[in-house]
Motif scaffolding. Structure first.
Motif, PDB file in Angstrom:
ATOM      1  N   TRP A  36      19.203  24.561   9.088  1.00  0.00           N
ATOM      2  CA  TRP A  36      20.415  24.609   8.285  1.00  0.00           C
ATOM      3  C   TRP A  36      20.576  23.347   7.437  1.00  0.00           C
ATOM      4  CZ3 TRP A  36      20.217  25.007  13.596  1.00  0.00           C
ATOM      5  CH2 TRP A  36      20.395  23.816  14.300  1.00  0.00           C
ATOM      6  N   GLY A  37      19.817  22.313   7.705  1.00  0.00           N
ATOM      7  CA  GLY A  37      19.965  21.056   6.978  1.00  0.00           C
ATOM      8  C   GLY A  37      19.080  20.999   5.743  1.00  0.00           C
ATOM      9  N   ILE A  38      19.560  21.520   4.626  1.00  0.00           N
ATOM     10  CA  ILE A  38      18.800  21.490   3.379  1.00  0.00           C
ATOM     11  C   ILE A  38      19.138  20.182   2.659  1.00  0.00           C
ATOM     12  CG2 ILE A  38      18.416  22.614   1.157  1.00  0.00           C
ATOM     13  CD1 ILE A  38      19.246  25.235   2.535  1.00  0.00           C
ATOM     14  N   PRO A  39      18.132  19.383   2.314  1.00  0.00           N
ATOM     15  CA  PRO A  39      18.409  18.118   1.630  1.00  0.00           C
ATOM     16  C   PRO A  39      19.130  18.338   0.300  1.00  0.00           C
ATOM     17  CG  PRO A  39      16.087  18.275   2.266  1.00  0.00           C
ATOM     18  CD  PRO A  39      16.713  19.603   2.538  1.00  0.00           C
ATOM     19  N   ASP A  40      19.986  17.404  -0.061  1.00  0.00           N
ATOM     20  CA  ASP A  40      20.749  17.514  -1.309  1.00  0.00           C
ATOM     21  C   ASP A  40      19.853  17.528  -2.537  1.00  0.00           C
ATOM     22  OD1 ASP A  40      23.149  17.600   0.046  1.00  0.00           O
ATOM     23  OD2 ASP A  40      23.420  15.422  -0.006  1.00  0.00           O
ATOM     24  N   ASP A  41      18.709  16.854  -2.462  1.00  0.00           N
ATOM     25  CA  ASP A  41      17.824  16.782  -3.619  1.00  0.00           C
ATOM     26  C   ASP A  41      16.802  17.919  -3.671  1.00  0.00           C
ATOM     27  OD1 ASP A  41      16.451  15.889  -1.396  1.00  0.00           O
ATOM     28  OD2 ASP A  41      15.309  14.367  -2.496  1.00  0.00           O
ATOM     29  N   TYR A  42      16.943  18.921  -2.782  1.00  0.00           N
ATOM     30  CA  TYR A  42      16.007  20.044  -2.761  1.00  0.00           C
ATOM     31  C   TYR A  42      16.228  20.918  -3.988  1.00  0.00           C
ATOM     32  CZ  TYR A  42      13.620  24.300  -1.331  1.00  0.00           C
ATOM     33  OH  TYR A  42      12.783  25.386  -1.282  1.00  0.00           O
ATOM     34  N   GLU A  43      15.135  21.248  -4.660  1.00  0.00           N
ATOM     35  CA  GLU A  43      15.214  22.130  -5.818  1.00  0.00           C
ATOM     36  C   GLU A  43      14.482  23.425  -5.515  1.00  0.00           C
ATOM     37  OE1 GLU A  43      14.228  20.496  -9.603  1.00  0.00           O
ATOM     38  OE2 GLU A  43      15.180  18.586  -9.136  1.00  0.00           O
ATOM     39  N   CYS A  44      15.163  24.506  -5.743  1.00  0.00           N
ATOM     40  CA  CYS A  44      14.599  25.825  -5.490  1.00  0.00           C
ATOM     41  C   CYS A  44      14.056  26.388  -6.797  1.00  0.00           C
ATOM     42  CB  CYS A  44      15.674  26.747  -4.934  1.00  0.00           C
ATOM     43  SG  CYS A  44      15.102  28.394  -4.575  1.00  0.00           S
ATOM     44  N   GLU A  45      12.851  26.933  -6.754  1.00  0.00           N
ATOM     45  CA  GLU A  45      12.253  27.528  -7.939  1.00  0.00           C
ATOM     46  C   GLU A  45      12.869  28.910  -8.155  1.00  0.00           C
ATOM     47  OE1 GLU A  45       7.855  28.884  -9.609  1.00  0.00           O
ATOM     48  OE2 GLU A  45       8.054  27.982  -7.637  1.00  0.00           O
ATOM     49  N   VAL A  46      13.482  29.117  -9.310  1.00  0.00           N
ATOM     50  CA  VAL A  46      14.124  30.381  -9.632  1.00  0.00           C
ATOM     51  C   VAL A  46      13.222  31.158 -10.575  1.00  0.00           C
ATOM     52  CG1 VAL A  46      16.143  31.491 -10.653  1.00  0.00           C
ATOM     53  CG2 VAL A  46      16.406  29.376  -9.346  1.00  0.00           C
ATOM     54  N   ILE A  47      12.926  32.387 -10.196  1.00  0.00           N
ATOM     55  CA  ILE A  47      12.085  33.250 -11.024  1.00  0.00           C
ATOM     56  C   ILE A  47      12.989  34.317 -11.613  1.00  0.00           C
ATOM     57  CG2 ILE A  47      10.152  34.848 -11.027  1.00  0.00           C
ATOM     58  CD1 ILE A  47       9.101  33.280  -8.573  1.00  0.00           C
ATOM     59  N   GLU A  48      13.085  34.354 -12.929  1.00  0.00           N
ATOM     60  CA  GLU A  48      13.978  35.296 -13.588  1.00  0.00           C
ATOM     61  C   GLU A  48      13.205  36.369 -14.321  1.00  0.00           C
ATOM     62  OE1 GLU A  48      16.984  33.484 -15.962  1.00  0.00           O
ATOM     63  OE2 GLU A  48      17.235  31.843 -14.543  1.00  0.00           O
ATOM     64  N   ASN A  49      13.737  37.568 -14.277  1.00  0.00           N
ATOM     65  CA  ASN A  49      13.247  38.724 -15.021  1.00  0.00           C
ATOM     66  C   ASN A  49      11.728  38.897 -14.952  1.00  0.00           C
ATOM     67  OD1 ASN A  49      15.912  39.151 -15.650  1.00  0.00           O
ATOM     68  ND2 ASN A  49      15.792  38.057 -17.574  1.00  0.00           N
ATOM     69  N   ASP A  50      11.060  38.839 -16.088  1.00  0.00           N
ATOM     70  CA  ASP A  50       9.630  39.136 -16.138  1.00  0.00           C
ATOM     71  C   ASP A  50       8.760  37.891 -16.131  1.00  0.00           C
ATOM     72  OD1 ASP A  50      10.157  41.857 -16.211  1.00  0.00           O
ATOM     73  OD2 ASP A  50      10.348  41.869 -18.392  1.00  0.00           O
ATOM     74  N   ALA A  51       9.299  36.774 -15.693  1.00  0.00           N
ATOM     75  CA  ALA A  51       8.490  35.557 -15.626  1.00  0.00           C
ATOM     76  C   ALA A  51       7.349  35.782 -14.635  1.00  0.00           C
ATOM     77  CB  ALA A  51       9.349  34.384 -15.172  1.00  0.00           C
ATOM     78  N   PRO A  52       6.178  35.219 -14.906  1.00  0.00           N
ATOM     79  CA  PRO A  52       5.066  35.408 -13.969  1.00  0.00           C
ATOM     80  C   PRO A  52       5.399  34.833 -12.599  1.00  0.00           C
ATOM     81  CG  PRO A  52       4.521  33.770 -15.651  1.00  0.00           C
ATOM     82  CD  PRO A  52       5.834  34.360 -16.029  1.00  0.00           C
TER      83      PRO A  52
END
Length: 175
Positions: free
Chosen positions: A111-127
């Motif tokens: 449950w402890g996600i670091p504040d500086d963690y960045e999640c990769e977001v894949i939108e629509n038809d992006a590879p």
């Protein structure tokens, strides 16, 4: 020999279970007391998990329920019947496993996600990167796309489908 003659009838009167019927799972004669202690220990140890975490809420909920049943019922058969989760010996194993898992969860802190963690977001038809599994539903029938196109373009007219049968209940087909 003498003890067997005396002990066997006493065991029959006390309704002591001789086997669980599960290979490797021995009968626990004081299973109710063991369960009560395990459930109390579980409720104590789960307090180390943050209150708003779903894992803690779920563990507390089912553990409290099982503890209440064990406190209310005095016979293993009734505990098994009310919980509907197997034999008391299986419940003991589950409670022991849950205690081990609580220890691991407290160590891992998922449950402890670091504040500086960045999640990769894949939108629509992006590879989609190869390391991410592709979970996309299969294509819809061509008729669906044609209907959607007609609706959005305004070409769909209610009167244009007179030759197609209307959807109706089975009662009107008996005419």
């Amino acid at each position: 020999m003498f003890l067997r003659r005396i002990a066997r009838p006493l065991m029959m009167m006390a309704k002591v279970k001789e086997t669980t019927g599960i290979v490797g799972l021995e009968v626990v004669p004081n299973a109710r007391e063991v369960l009560i202690n395990l459930y109390r220990k579980t409720l104590e140890e789960i307090k180390a998990v943050p209150e708003d975490e779903g894992y803690r809420k779920a563990v507390e909920s089912f553990t409290r329920h099982r503890l209440n049943v064990c406190v209310e019922e005095h016979e293993s058969e009734m505990i098994e019947k009310r919980l509907g989760c197997g034999q008391v010996e299986e419940l003991i194993e589950e409670a022991q496993d849950e205690l081990k898992l609580i220890g691991h969860m407290n160590e891992w802190k998922p449950w402890g996600i670091p504040d500086d963690y960045e999640c990769e977001v894949i939108e629509n038809d992006a590879p989609v990167p190869k390391h991410i599994p592709l979970h996309r539903p299969g294509p819809l029938p061509e008729e669906f796309y044609n209907t959607m196109e007609a609706i959005t373009s305004g070409k769909l007219d209610a009167g244009s489908k007179k030759d197609e049968p209307a959807i109706s209940s089975g009662d009107s087909q008996s005419k």
